[in-house]
Design an enzyme around this catalytic site. Structure first.
Site, short mmCIF file in Angstrom:
data_model
loop_
_atom_site.label_atom_id
_atom_site.label_comp_id
_atom_site.label_asym_id
_atom_site.label_seq_id
_atom_site.Cartn_x
_atom_site.Cartn_y
_atom_site.Cartn_z
N ARG A 101 16.85 -125.62 -5.75
CA ARG A 101 16.09 -126.15 -7.65
C ARG A 101 16.19 -125.34 -8.15
NH1 ARG A 101 9.47 -127.73 -6.96
NH2 ARG A 101 9.07 -125.70 -6.49
N LYS A 203 11.30 -126.08 -13.31
CA LYS A 203 10.49 -125.90 -13.12
C LYS A 203 11.17 -124.70 -14.04
CE LYS A 203 7.29 -124.40 -9.34
NZ LYS A 203 6.66 -125.12 -9.88
N GLU A 239 2.29 -137.10 -12.74
CA GLU A 239 1.62 -135.85 -11.90
C GLU A 239 0.48 -134.93 -13.06
OE1 GLU A 239 5.24 -133.44 -11.92
OE2 GLU A 239 4.67 -132.02 -12.45
C1 COI Z 1 3.95 -124.40 -7.17
O1 COI Z 1 3.38 -124.78 -5.90
O2 COI Z 1 4.16 -123.00 -6.09
C2 COI Z 1 4.00 -123.84 -8.40
O3 COI Z 1 4.96 -123.32 -8.55
C3 COI Z 1 2.79 -124.20 -9.39
C4 COI Z 1 1.63 -123.96 -9.81
C5 COI Z 1 1.49 -123.89 -11.06
C6 COI Z 1 1.57 -122.58 -9.52
#
Ligand code: COI
Length: 357
Positions: A101, A203, A239
């Site tokens: 990812r 991300k 989401e």
């Molecule tokens: C995760 O779930 O690891 C994330 O990066 C989300 C983040 C908003 C804490």
């Protein structure tokens, strides 16, 4: 293994307070930053490949004021967890997925990225160097945060001349203040999270700050978080600010498809597979708000969040409550398989578990 640690602890800036695992109250961990001992750092210039990184004491990093990440948000992040199990093993869950990812995200953001093997090796090194911070079995996990940043300077909107791959780690437990209790979500109809043709499926570090305002506003009104709708019609569920969403209707699980505006969560992918193994039909398709309101159950998935039931959603003043975590709920059944595979009580037939020791 630790031979490449730059060992001078004097290098830790005085502004960084390093915690002490002796003092940690493992029973009261939350999702917050406790500084640990080491972080992994690796640099490369544009058009080069990442080759060699090193563990250094956890601390601040120095950046040009003109760094692409500071000015234009050229950066992606990952989230992973290292767990200590009752059988004495220290494990990661599907690290290949995070490595892949990050690669996809890096490509979208015009950045070089470490190879999958290099990524996993660096994550293992970081977890091992901070092993004393991995909570005892059942008490939480070591949250591992890989970052890929455009750290070289650029004034025009173009890719940075230099990149930094950095990993730090911190012990955590539940993401939400509710613990593992059911969430009360506010269906957001003013702000959007992602738009068609944008980077909502990456991300990217830029995807999170815009969600702070709606989330704070929802929390101030007593909700756990916001659930976003699609930005084109405002009719379909997308989401939550930090996790994916599923709904359950009869024997079918539904979740929005990862086609541009949905973050392709590793937990989401795993829950889909686990549900199919349990004989559920899983449909990845658009979910109208009306279907959400008529669902039997809803739950959220994410690395930080885990698998958490939704107790209620509120949409345009209408509150709908769901069946929650009795042992017969679909959410709790899928959760126990997911946790069972991670803690070794259920055989890992899929090769999802990677040992780090
Ligand atoms: C995760 O779930 O690891 C994330 O990066 C989300 C983040 C908003 C804490």
């Amino acid at each position: 293994m630790l031979s490449n640690i730059v060992s001078s602890m004097a290098a830790i800036p005085s502004s960084v307070s390093s915690g002490c695992s002796q003092e940690i109250d493992w029973n009261n961990l939350r999702f917050g930053l406790t500084t640990t001992d080491y972080m992994y750092v690796m640099k490369c210039s544009k058009d080069e490949e990442f080759t060699e990184g090193q563990l250094i004491p956890y601390g601040n990093i120095e950046l040009s004021p003109a760094a692409a990440v500071l000015n234009y948000g050229q950066g992606v992040l990952e989230g992973m967890k290292a767990l200590q199990r009752e059988d004495g093993k220290f494990v990661l869950f599907r690290p290949v997925e995070n490595a892949l990812r990050m690669k996809t995200g890096a490509e979208r953001m015009c950045m070089p990225s470490p190879s999958v093997d290099h990524f996993i090796d660096a994550v293992k090194q970081t977890a091992l160097a901070n092993k004393r911070w991995i909570p005892p079995p059942g008490k939480g996990s070591l949250y591992i945060r890989p970052l890929l940043l455009g750290t070289g300077p650029t004034l025009d909107v173009s890719p940075a001349p230099e990149y930094t791959f950095l990993i730090y780690a911190t012990p955590v437990r539940n993401y939400f203040q509710e613990g593992s209790a059911a969430l009360n979500l506010y269906v957001e109809d003013q702000f959007d999270r992602a738009s068609r043709g944008g980077a909502g499926d990456v991300k990217s570090i830029t995807n999170y700050a815009p969600g702070m305002k709606p989330k704070i506003s929802a929390k101030n009104r007593g909700f756990s978080d916001v659930l976003y709708l699609d930005s084109v019609s405002g009719k379909f569920v997308e989401e939550v600010s930090s996790c994916n969403i599923f709904i359950v209707k009869d024997k079918t699980l539904l979740t929005p498809p990862t086609k541009g505006t949905i973050l392709p969560g590793v937990t989401r992918k795993s829950i889909i597979e686990i549900a199919q193994d349990h004989g559920f039909k899983v449909e990845e398709r658009q979910i109208a708000v009306e279907e959400l309101l008529e669902a039997d159950e809803a739950f959220c998935t994410g690395t930080a969040v885990g698998v958490v039931p939704v107790g209620s959603v509120t949409y345009q003043g209408k509150r709908v409550e769901y069946r929650i975590s009795d042992t017969k709920s679909v959410c709790s059944m899928l959760l126990s398989t997911y946790i069972g595979i991670q803690n070794g009580q259920i055989e890992d037939k899929k090769g999802w578990i990677v040992e780090i020791s």
